[in-house]
Scaffold this active site. Structure first.
Site, PDB file in Angstrom:
ATOM      1  N   ASP A 113       0.746  -1.225  -0.082  1.00  0.00           N
ATOM      2  CA  ASP A 113      -0.035   0.181   0.086  1.00  0.00           C
ATOM      3  C   ASP A 113       0.784   1.279  -0.054  1.00  0.00           C
ATOM      4  O   ASP A 113       1.879   1.168   0.551  1.00  0.00           O
ATOM      5  CB  ASP A 113      -0.914  -0.020   1.197  1.00  0.00           C
ATOM      6  CG  ASP A 113      -1.764   1.270   1.121  1.00  0.00           C
ATOM      7  OD1 ASP A 113      -2.625   1.469   0.569  1.00  0.00           O
ATOM      8  OD2 ASP A 113      -1.625   1.868   2.347  1.00  0.00           O
ATOM      9  N   GLU A 135       1.036  -0.546  -5.044  1.00  0.00           N
ATOM     10  CA  GLU A 135       0.005   0.413  -5.218  1.00  0.00           C
ATOM     11  C   GLU A 135       0.732   1.837  -5.242  1.00  0.00           C
ATOM     12  O   GLU A 135       0.922   2.347  -4.435  1.00  0.00           O
ATOM     13  CB  GLU A 135      -0.836   0.509  -4.140  1.00  0.00           C
ATOM     14  CG  GLU A 135      -2.318   1.265  -4.275  1.00  0.00           C
ATOM     15  CD  GLU A 135      -2.085   2.494  -3.509  1.00  0.00           C
ATOM     16  OE1 GLU A 135      -2.414   3.312  -4.258  1.00  0.00           O
ATOM     17  OE2 GLU A 135      -1.666   2.433  -2.644  1.00  0.00           O
TER      18      GLU A 135
END
Length: 635
Positions: free
Chosen positions: A313, A366
């Site tokens: 993330d 990401e």
């Protein structure tokens, strides 16, 4: 209580303090074991600035003043060790830490393998070895067949809100092992990506603000239930990816912040530590012990829970020292730049470590930045991921699709620009949870036009997305046209399936998924320029687009035809590469899928009429706001 250095290997302590203990969870934390003929629990904790460390729990009234369970520091290592025969598996505990100023802190175990159900915050003594895995065939097959030349359809799931009968009535891991896995199989997905399931105090953080990095959240039941969920996925041929947050952690008092009274896991410079956008603290990637903690955590989920890969993330926020920070908090690296050199080194080391132990893993970034070579090997100067989310494609396409069809001709480059860079990285095309919250509207409700046109636009968009180069990810609810944006506190609106257009949308997505799986042209050469050819890229006035996907065989190809306008063409000529017939394998305008039911031939013969730079051409009808896929039958 015994506190003896012999409980911990000096080699482990050396490796931990040099950032090289890649399975630190086997040493640190609370481990049920036998020591000198006595059953009990060994505790190992890193707290170099502590004056005293004790274990407290139900057994001593949560205070070291009664029945003290003290840990002893091992030399100058900063590591505290002890063994207690008074604790057993299932007992709750915390560390009572006396900091340099004499203040007593109560902290959960950074390496705790289980936590209490929120709002309680104690760690729980737990063993990691109570599950008999049945996924050997999956593991062996995964090692033999790397993912690059395979289809990849990822279903992103927030476990709490996938199905919820009433507020706070969450499905258990074991229930999800049946319901969710059966559904994913029926829809044709190849992977589930689970939003963070590490322990976190606040439901509304969706797991992105973590306190227990080694504890599967207790919201859905015991850890064995999660293992059963993953095991059944594997037995049904479904891979499992974990959304992993290694860039920052939350500030709750029982967590990592100022763990031993000093900035231990975070940087001592508040400008580096603070993440003002999220109200969290960044890890200090310059500390070797933090590297051991995080690298071990990545392997922990692969070792213990058989996770198939990690979606890392917020990579962009890790790469830039000043990501979303005000001017007063801006800093520079030692070369005068703004790249976080330590974070870059960590990400490279992360991927090297994971691929050393699990070369078949999926490591996905990401990353919304333009940082180059994210999916290139580290030995070539890359970050070493094997996939990157294509956020540029996602933003351009959603901007285009949200534009009314009468104005789309002015924005044609938004749907073609991605092919200028589509093969510069190994991309996943994400339609994730981030795009359907905070007032952004659901995928269906982003679409312009009448009620029926919204569905037609979404079917068209999904067809274009599925046949564009790159692996695919869709957030739950998008497959049946969830109309309201995602509500994390309530279940998806499954009742919508009683309405024809929503039911038809789900059938369309199921058909589209299976067509993708069964036609290698759409994924065999995802990362090769030769796997894609434009047919007609410049027809902005009519908002038309056509392209060809090529498989491994020289004659294996499909032709995608996209009409982003409201105009229907009863006859439309398209250039093709092959002589012979083309078979219609998908038409988004079929009545079965909620379309207008425009009459289509099932097969057309190519004509020796060159067009669009191709030696042959076909003539087909093209309804308004439609997608169609034709397959060459010479293959």
């Amino acid at each position: 209580m015994q506190a003896s250095p012999v409980l911990v290997s000096s080699d482990d302590l050396y490796l931990f303090n040099t950032g090289q203990l890649f399975r630190a969870y086997r040493t640190f934390g609370a481990h049920p074991m036998e020591y000198e003929g006595c059953r009990g629990v060994r505790f190992v904790l890193w707290a170099p600035s502590a004056r005293e460390v004790s274990v407290v729990g139900d057994f001593n009234g949560w205070s070291s003043a009664s029945r003290p369970v003290n840990l002893a520091q091992v030399g100058t290592t900063g590591v505290w060790v002890g063994f207690s025969p008074d604790l057993n598996e299932g007992d709750r505990y915390k560390y009572e830490i006396v900091n340099a100023g004499g203040e007593r802190l109560l902290k959960s175990d950074p390496f705790g393998f289980q936590s209490e159900l929120r709002p309680n915050t104690a760690s729980v003594v737990a063993s990691l070895n109570h599950y008999d895995w049945q996924d050997r065939d999956w593991i062996d097959n995964r090692r033999k067949h790397p993912p690059y030349e395979k289809p990849m359809l990822i279903y992103e799931v927030h476990l709490a809100s996938w199905r919820m009968d009433a507020p706070e009535q969450l499905r258990s891991y074991e229930q999800l092992a049946q319901e969710l896995v059966d559904y994913v199989c029926s829809m044709g997905y190849t992977h589930i990506e689970v939003m963070p399931i590490t322990e976190h105090p606040l439901d509304r953080s969706w797991g992105y603000q973590t306190t227990g990095y080694y504890a599967a959240t207790s919201r859905y039941g015991p850890a064995e239930g999660l293992k059963k969920l993953i095991d059944r996925c594997h037995q049904q041929g479904i891979g499992v990816l974990l959304d992993w947050v290694c860039g920052h952690f939350c500030k709750d008092d029982h967590g990592l912040r100022l763990f031993d009274g000093s900035p231990l896991y975070e940087n001592s410079d508040y400008r580096r530590a603070e993440k003002p956008l999220w109200g969290t603290l960044a890890f200090d990637f310059g500390k070797p012990q933090v590297l051991s903690f995080l690298l071990s955590n990545a392997l922990f989920w692969l070792d213990v829970y058989h996770i198939d890969g990690l979606r890392v993330d917020a990579v962009a926020s890790m790469l830039d020292l000043n990501f979303d920070k005000p001017e007063s908090m801006r800093t520079e690296n030692r070369y005068g730049g703004t790249e976080d050199i330590e974070a870059l080194a960590f990400l490279r080391k992360l991927n090297e470590t994971v691929f050393l132990h699990y070369p078949e893993s999926l490591m996905m970034a990401e990353d919304s930045s333009s940082y180059p070579a994210v999916t290139s090997p580290t030995y070539l100067g890359g970050l070493g991921f094997n996939y990157k989310w294509n956020m540029g494609w996602m933003n351009d396409m959603l901007r285009y699709m949200e534009t009314d069809p009468s104005h789309r001709s002015s924005y044609h480059s938004l749907i073609t620009f991605s092919l200028h860079y589509a093969f510069s990285e190994n991309y996943v095309l994400p339609l994730s949870h981030d795009e359907v919250v905070h007032g952004k509207r659901s995928m269906l409700n982003k679409m312009p036009g009448t009620y029926e046109e919204k569905f037609a636009n979404l079917r068209l968009f999904y067809g274009y997305w599925m046949t564009h180069p790159g692996k695919k990810l869709l957030f739950m609810g998008g497959e049946f046209g969830q109309f309201d944006e995602w509500k994390d506190y309530a279940g998806l609106d499954w009742s919508l399936l009683q309405f024809p257009l929503h039911d038809s949308m789900q059938r369309y997505v199921r058909a589209l998924n299976h067509i993708y799986l069964n036609n290698g042209e759409l994924w065999e050469r995802d990362h090769e320029q030769g796997g894609f050819e434009w047919i007609d890229v410049n027809n902005a006035p009519q908002c038309m687009l056509s392209f060809q996907r090529n498989g491994k065989s020289a004659e294996s190809s499909t032709v995608s035809v996209c009409n982003f306008s409201r105009e229907t063409h009863s006859i439309y000529r398209i250039g093709v590469s092959n002589q012979g017939h083309y078979r219609l394998i998908l038409n988004s305008d079929e009545a079965e899928y909620g379309g207008g039911g425009y009459s289509f031939p099932s097969r057309v013969a190519s004509q020796p009429t060159p067009f669009h730079g191709k030696p042959y051409s076909i003539e087909v009808p093209v309804p308004a706001l439609s997608f169609q896929l034709w397959k060459s039958e010479t293959a």
